[in-house]
Enzyme design. Structure first.
Site, mmCIF file in Angstrom:
data_model
loop_
_atom_site.group_PDB
_atom_site.id
_atom_site.type_symbol
_atom_site.label_atom_id
_atom_site.label_comp_id
_atom_site.label_asym_id
_atom_site.label_seq_id
_atom_site.Cartn_x
_atom_site.Cartn_y
_atom_site.Cartn_z
ATOM 1 N N ARG A 175 0.856 -1.183 0.000
ATOM 2 C CA ARG A 175 0.000 0.000 0.000
ATOM 3 C C ARG A 175 0.895 1.237 0.000
ATOM 4 O O ARG A 175 2.059 1.182 0.422
ATOM 5 C CB ARG A 175 -0.896 0.029 1.233
ATOM 6 C CG ARG A 175 -1.843 -1.171 1.371
ATOM 7 C CD ARG A 175 -2.628 -1.082 2.674
ATOM 8 N NE ARG A 175 -3.586 -2.169 2.810
ATOM 9 C CZ ARG A 175 -3.336 -3.323 3.414
ATOM 10 N NH1 ARG A 175 -2.116 -3.544 3.937
ATOM 11 N NH2 ARG A 175 -4.256 -4.257 3.510
ATOM 12 N N LYS A 199 -1.840 -2.342 8.100
ATOM 13 C CA LYS A 199 -2.958 -1.730 8.820
ATOM 14 C C LYS A 199 -3.089 -2.341 10.216
ATOM 15 O O LYS A 199 -2.794 -3.513 10.434
ATOM 16 C CB LYS A 199 -4.261 -1.948 8.055
ATOM 17 C CG LYS A 199 -4.389 -1.124 6.774
ATOM 18 C CD LYS A 199 -5.752 -1.345 6.147
ATOM 19 C CE LYS A 199 -5.965 -0.462 4.943
ATOM 20 N NZ LYS A 199 -7.303 -0.671 4.334
ATOM 21 N N HIS A 274 -2.420 2.430 -5.833
ATOM 22 C CA HIS A 274 -3.184 1.217 -5.559
ATOM 23 C C HIS A 274 -3.396 0.393 -6.828
ATOM 24 O O HIS A 274 -3.634 -0.813 -6.762
ATOM 25 C CB HIS A 274 -4.521 1.564 -4.910
ATOM 26 C CG HIS A 274 -4.892 0.652 -3.786
ATOM 27 N ND1 HIS A 274 -4.215 0.630 -2.577
ATOM 28 C CD2 HIS A 274 -5.849 -0.312 -3.688
ATOM 29 C CE1 HIS A 274 -4.753 -0.279 -1.786
ATOM 30 N NE2 HIS A 274 -5.733 -0.872 -2.437
ATOM 31 N N ARG A 277 -0.808 -2.132 -6.847
ATOM 32 C CA ARG A 277 -1.129 -3.206 -5.896
ATOM 33 C C ARG A 277 -2.148 -4.167 -6.520
ATOM 34 O O ARG A 277 -2.026 -5.390 -6.391
ATOM 35 C CB ARG A 277 -1.655 -2.587 -4.608
ATOM 36 C CG ARG A 277 -2.005 -3.573 -3.504
ATOM 37 C CD ARG A 277 -2.238 -2.788 -2.215
ATOM 38 N NE ARG A 277 -3.039 -3.509 -1.244
ATOM 39 C CZ ARG A 277 -2.543 -4.381 -0.366
ATOM 40 N NH1 ARG A 277 -1.256 -4.657 -0.362
ATOM 41 N NH2 ARG A 277 -3.336 -4.972 0.506
ATOM 42 N N HIS A 300 -3.971 -9.168 3.523
ATOM 43 C CA HIS A 300 -5.415 -9.069 3.719
ATOM 44 C C HIS A 300 -5.857 -9.959 4.881
ATOM 45 O O HIS A 300 -5.404 -11.107 4.993
ATOM 46 C CB HIS A 300 -6.175 -9.503 2.466
ATOM 47 C CG HIS A 300 -6.127 -8.509 1.357
ATOM 48 N ND1 HIS A 300 -6.243 -8.849 0.035
ATOM 49 C CD2 HIS A 300 -5.960 -7.161 1.379
ATOM 50 C CE1 HIS A 300 -6.165 -7.768 -0.708
ATOM 51 N NE2 HIS A 300 -5.991 -6.731 0.084
ATOM 52 N N TYR A 309 -9.543 -7.951 -5.170
ATOM 53 C CA TYR A 309 -8.347 -7.292 -5.666
ATOM 54 C C TYR A 309 -7.769 -7.995 -6.893
ATOM 55 O O TYR A 309 -6.797 -7.550 -7.465
ATOM 56 C CB TYR A 309 -7.266 -7.261 -4.576
ATOM 57 C CG TYR A 309 -7.364 -6.087 -3.652
ATOM 58 C CD1 TYR A 309 -6.345 -5.155 -3.579
ATOM 59 C CD2 TYR A 309 -8.473 -5.910 -2.843
ATOM 60 C CE1 TYR A 309 -6.422 -4.080 -2.725
ATOM 61 C CE2 TYR A 309 -8.570 -4.848 -1.982
ATOM 62 C CZ TYR A 309 -7.543 -3.927 -1.922
ATOM 63 O OH TYR A 309 -7.631 -2.871 -1.075
#
Length: 329
Positions: A175, A199, A274, A277, A300, A309
Site C-alpha cells: 500500500r 494496517k 493502488h 497493488r 489481507h 483485488y
C-alpha cells in the site's frame, strides 16, 4: 457541532477531554471515546480516523436532532438508522459513500455492545446498499514491465528513487502508506525480505526480488551521497527531493510520481499507487499463484478482500477451464 479531533496528536489530550466533557452530548462523547480506542488500541491510520469521525459525528448529530441531547444509544432502533441512511441519499451521497458511513456506524455499535452500552448491534439489521461491481482496470504484465524498466531522467525528478517506488508497489504489492512508512532497518538483506508495517499495527514480510534489490542498491548509494552533501540524516527509506521536514516522502507525492511516470509511458490517466497493488495480485493469479498465498502477500485479513483485488478475463477463465476440467479435454 462537535469539536473536530486532531489525529494523531496526543499532547493536548487532557485539555481536549475537559472540553469534550463540557460540550459533547452523550452520543458525541461515546463517539470521541471510540475514536480514541481506534487510535490508541487498534492503531488505525489518520485517514481511517478522519473518515470514521466524519461519519460518526454526522450520525450522532442526526440522532441528537431527532431524539434530543440526552438520547442513549440503547434507545436507537434499526428503523432510525435506516431513516438516517435515507437522509444521506437525500443529501446526494452515492451508494458507495452511504455504505462506508453505515460500515462506520456498525463498527461503533459493535464496540458499544462490547462495552455494555447496548444489548446488540442494531446497525447490523440495516441492509448494506447494493453496489455495482467495478473491476479495477489493471495494466497488463507487459505494460507494467515496460514502465518499471524504462524510468528515465525525463520522467522523474529522482529516477533511482522513483524506480524503487515502482519496484516496491508493483513488485511487493505494498500500500502507499506502507511504502512511505518504510525505514532503512526494514530492509532485511540477509533474508531477502522487507518488513512491512500494515494496517492495524500488523506486520508481514514481503519478498525482496532481484530487480527490487538491485534498484534499492542503486538508490541507497545516491541517497547516502545526497544526505551527506546536505549534512542531513534520516531513517526514512524514501526521501523527498529537498529533505523537507523529516525528509520522508509523503503518500501524496508518491501518487503524483506514479501518475506522471505512468501517463508518460502510455498508461491510463487514472493510474495511482493502488493500481500497482491491484496489478501485483492480478498478475500473480494469472501466473498460477493460489489466492491464499496472494492473501498473505497482500496482507489481507479476509480472503474475500483478496478476491476483489484480483481479476481474470473471460479468455483466461476459458483457458483455465480447458486446461484443468476433465470434461473439457
Amino acid at each position: 457541532m462537535s469539536p473536530v479531533l486532531e489525529w494523531p496528536s496526543k499532547e493536548d489530550a487532557v485539555k481536549e477531554d475537559a472540553v469534550v466533557e463540557k460540550s459533547e452530548t452523550i452520543l458525541g462523547a461515546l463517539v470521541t471515546e471510540y475514536l480514541r480506542v481506534l487510535a490508541s488500541e487498534r492503531g488505525s491510520s489518520p485517514h481511517t480516523l478522519r473518515a470514521y469521525e466524519r461519519e460518526l459525528r454526522g450520525f450522532a448529530e442526526y440522532i441528537t436532532e431527532a431524539m434530543g441531547a440526552e438520547a442513549q444509544p440503547a434507545a436507537i432502533e434499526h428503523t432510525r438508522i435506516r431513516a438516517w441512511l435515507g437522509s444521506l441519499y437525500e443529501r446526494g451521497l452515492s451508494k458507495a459513500s452511504a455504505a462506508r458511513a453505515l460500515a462506520a456506524v456498525r463498527s461503533w455499535f459493535r464496540w458499544l455492545a462490547r462495552i455494555g452500552k447496548v444489548e446488540h448491534n442494531v446497525a447490523s439489521l440495516v441492509a448494506t446498499p447494493k453496489l455495482p461491481k467495478h473491476l479495477p482496470r489493471v495494466p497488463s504484465i507487459e505494460q507494467m514491465n515496460q514502465v518499471v524498466d524504462s524510468i528515465e531522467e525525463s520522467d522523474a525528478s529522482w529516477p533511482a528513487r522513483d524506480a524503487v517506488i515502482f519496484e516496491l508497489l508493483y513488485g511487493c504489492g505494498m500500500r502507499n502508506a506502507e511504502l512511505t512508512g518504510l525505514n532503512l532497518s526494514d530492509i532485511h538483506w540477509a533474508n531477502e525480505a522487507i518488513l512491512v508495517h500494515g494496517k492495524g499495527q500488523k506486520q508481514r514480510y514481503a519478498p525482496l526480488g532481484d530487480a527490487a534489490a538491485e534498484a534499492l542498491r542503486i538508490y541507497l548509494g545516491e541517497r547516502q551521497s545526497r544526505l551527506a552533501a546536505a549534512e542531513k540524516e534520516s531513517d526514512a527509506l524514501l526521501l523527498n527531493l529537498h529533505f523537507r521536514g523529516s525528509g520522508r516522502l509523503s503518500t501524496r507525492s508518491v501518487a503524483r510520481i506514479v501518475k506522471r511516470i505512468a501517463v508518460r509511458r502510455g498508461l491510463s490517466a487514472d493510474v495511482h499507487p493502488h493500481t500497482l497493488r491491484h496489478a501485483f495480485g492480478t498478475h500473480l493469479l494469472e501466473e498460477g499463484a493460489d489466492l491464499r498465498s496472494i492473501q498473505e502477500l497482500l496482507g489481507h485479513e479476509r480472503l474475500s478482500t483478496t478476491q476483489r483485488y484480483t481479476q481474470l478475463t473471460d479468455t483466461q477463465l476459458v483457458q483455465v477451464y480447458d486446461r484443468t476440467h476433465p470434461r473439457a479435454k
